[in-house]
Design an enzyme around this catalytic site. Structure first.
Site, PDB file in Angstrom:
ATOM      1  N   VAL A 145      29.753-143.478  39.264  1.00  0.00           N
ATOM      2  CA  VAL A 145      30.919-143.678  38.380  1.00  0.00           C
ATOM      3  C   VAL A 145      31.783-142.302  38.524  1.00  0.00           C
ATOM      4  O   VAL A 145      31.434-141.298  38.104  1.00  0.00           O
ATOM      5  CB  VAL A 145      30.558-143.528  36.709  1.00  0.00           C
ATOM      6  CG1 VAL A 145      31.762-143.719  36.003  1.00  0.00           C
ATOM      7  CG2 VAL A 145      29.734-145.057  36.523  1.00  0.00           C
ATOM      8  N   PRO A 146      32.758-142.365  39.353  1.00  0.00           N
ATOM      9  CA  PRO A 146      33.584-141.151  39.981  1.00  0.00           C
ATOM     10  C   PRO A 146      34.330-140.490  38.945  1.00  0.00           C
ATOM     11  O   PRO A 146      35.550-140.373  39.186  1.00  0.00           O
ATOM     12  CB  PRO A 146      34.231-141.760  41.152  1.00  0.00           C
ATOM     13  CG  PRO A 146      34.516-143.224  40.828  1.00  0.00           C
ATOM     14  CD  PRO A 146      33.138-143.577  39.887  1.00  0.00           C
ATOM     15  N   CYS A 147      33.684-139.837  38.098  1.00  0.00           N
ATOM     16  CA  CYS A 147      34.457-139.139  37.066  1.00  0.00           C
ATOM     17  C   CYS A 147      35.058-138.031  37.452  1.00  0.00           C
ATOM     18  O   CYS A 147      36.319-137.435  36.882  1.00  0.00           O
ATOM     19  CB  CYS A 147      33.345-138.812  35.950  1.00  0.00           C
ATOM     20  SG  CYS A 147      32.205-137.704  36.461  1.00  0.00           S
ATOM     21  N   HIS A 148      35.048-137.593  38.740  1.00  0.00           N
ATOM     22  CA  HIS A 148      35.832-136.459  39.463  1.00  0.00           C
ATOM     23  C   HIS A 148      37.147-136.824  39.396  1.00  0.00           C
ATOM     24  O   HIS A 148      38.113-136.012  39.692  1.00  0.00           O
ATOM     25  CB  HIS A 148      35.094-135.956  40.710  1.00  0.00           C
ATOM     26  CG  HIS A 148      35.120-136.951  41.528  1.00  0.00           C
ATOM     27  ND1 HIS A 148      34.077-138.017  41.594  1.00  0.00           N
ATOM     28  CD2 HIS A 148      36.042-137.399  42.941  1.00  0.00           C
ATOM     29  CE1 HIS A 148      34.277-138.750  42.864  1.00  0.00           C
ATOM     30  NE2 HIS A 148      35.557-138.303  43.184  1.00  0.00           N
TER      31      HIS A 148
END
Length: 180
Positions: A145-148
């Site tokens: 889950v690419p929260c960056h």
């Protein structure tokens, strides 16, 4: 599921050591950016699980994650690179709102970013930017889950990892962004 059913794999990438804990190919937790294998493994000690020798599925996952975290590879990556939407995450403990946010973040493509406010609008909760930020702060699945890719309206925002915002900067640089 009991903690004894979990498997943990720990591996090195360009951004540091990564640990992935899963059960039956459902990701329970990912932790990134550690200075050593021991540090990465110790980050999971509360789960009473130690690193395992990777099996076939884990080896494929490790290769995918490591490839996505390779410095200087952004030019050669397609929009589908670094996409893990085919990997299941353990979202049983998430509320409906949190699931919507996680889904929206997973739909952000390689190199694409959005602000916390934009994500709040996308999930039908305008004005809930802080709530989106809370979901991202508690994200147990960075990379998957690419929260960056979620940024503050006035800068990079925060990031929960062993090396903090520095890891977020590295991830964004890998995807072709330079963030002040």
């Amino acid at each position: 599921m009991s903690e004894s059913e979990f498997r943990l794999v720990v591996f090195e990438t360009d951004i540091g050591w990564v640990g992935v804990m899963h059960c039956d190919r459902v990701i329970h937790r990912v932790r990134i950016g550690f200075a050593s294998m021991l540090d990465a493994a110790m980050a999971f000690r509360e789960h009473r699980v130690g690193p395992d020798e990777p099996n076939g599925w884990e080896k494929k996952l490790i290769r995918r994650i490591a490839k996505g975290l390779t410095h200087g590879a952004a030019i050669s990556k397609s929009k589908s690179a670094f996409c893990f939407d085919d990997i299941d995450v353990d979202d049983d403990e998430l509320t409906d709102f949190q699931r919507k946010v996680v889904t929206a973040v997973r739909n952000l493509g390689f190199g694409e970013t959005a602000s916390y406010g934009e994500l709040a609008n996308r999930v039908g909760h305008p004005g809930a930017a802080r709530a989106v930020g809370t979901v991202m702060r508690k994200n147990r699945f960075p990379i998957i889950v690419p929260c960056h890719r979620v940024l503050s309206s006035n800068g990079i925002g925060g990031f929960t990892s062993a090396r903090g915002v520095g890891t977020k900067r590295l991830l964004l640089q890998i995807e072709g962004h330079e963030i002040d």
